[in-house]
Motif scaffolding. Structure first.
Motif, PDB file in Angstrom:
ATOM      1  N   ARG A  35       2.396   6.047  -3.333  1.00  0.00           N
ATOM      2  CA  ARG A  35       3.399   6.879  -4.015  1.00  0.00           C
ATOM      3  C   ARG A  35       3.265   6.805  -5.529  1.00  0.00           C
ATOM      4  NH1 ARG A  35       6.761   4.742   0.132  1.00  0.00           N
ATOM      5  NH2 ARG A  35       7.566   3.185  -1.282  1.00  0.00           N
TER       6      ARG A  35
ATOM      7  N   HIS B 212       0.813  -1.217   0.000  1.00  0.00           N
ATOM      8  CA  HIS B 212       0.000   0.000   0.000  1.00  0.00           C
ATOM      9  C   HIS B 212       0.849   1.271   0.000  1.00  0.00           C
ATOM     10  CE1 HIS B 212       0.799  -0.148   4.307  1.00  0.00           C
ATOM     11  NE2 HIS B 212       0.309   1.071   4.413  1.00  0.00           N
ATOM     12  N   GLU B 213       1.997   1.268   0.669  1.00  0.00           N
ATOM     13  CA  GLU B 213       2.848   2.462   0.682  1.00  0.00           C
ATOM     14  C   GLU B 213       3.394   2.756  -0.704  1.00  0.00           C
ATOM     15  OE1 GLU B 213       5.669   1.532   3.735  1.00  0.00           O
ATOM     16  OE2 GLU B 213       4.339   2.264   5.326  1.00  0.00           O
ATOM     17  N   GLU B 214       3.840   1.721  -1.407  1.00  0.00           N
ATOM     18  CA  GLU B 214       4.336   1.904  -2.774  1.00  0.00           C
ATOM     19  C   GLU B 214       3.211   2.374  -3.687  1.00  0.00           C
ATOM     20  OE1 GLU B 214       7.747  -1.535  -3.060  1.00  0.00           O
ATOM     21  OE2 GLU B 214       5.644  -2.164  -3.032  1.00  0.00           O
TER      22      GLU B 214
END
Length: 78
Positions: A74, A69-71
């Motif tokens: 971004r 989810h973080e990637e």
């Protein structure tokens, strides 16, 4: 990839490979998933997009991405 495109429906949850929420499908726009404005982390009410190439699979009523989810957060574009 085109087979997955046909499986994607409005209001499906989009999750990272880790299972964490990334967004909700508004609709498909060409070769991109348009996410609902409610998922704008800046609170600006903007739509964000993810490319179809980021999709690992569609299962259980969810779109699962190839990245966590973080990637994914971004990688989204406006």
């Amino acid at each position: 990839m085109s087979g997955m495109r046909e499986q994607i429906e409005e209001h499906m949850e989009v999750v990272g490979s880790c299972g964490m929420h990334v967004g909700t499908v508004d609709h498909m726009e060409g070769d991109r998933i348009k996410l609902t404005k409610g998922d704008d982390p800046d609170g600006g009410g903007h739509h964000h997009y993810l490319p179809l190439t980021a999709i690992a699979r569609v299962e259980g009523g969810r779109v699962v991405l190839t990245m966590n989810h973080e990637e994914a957060l971004r990688a989204r574009t406006m």
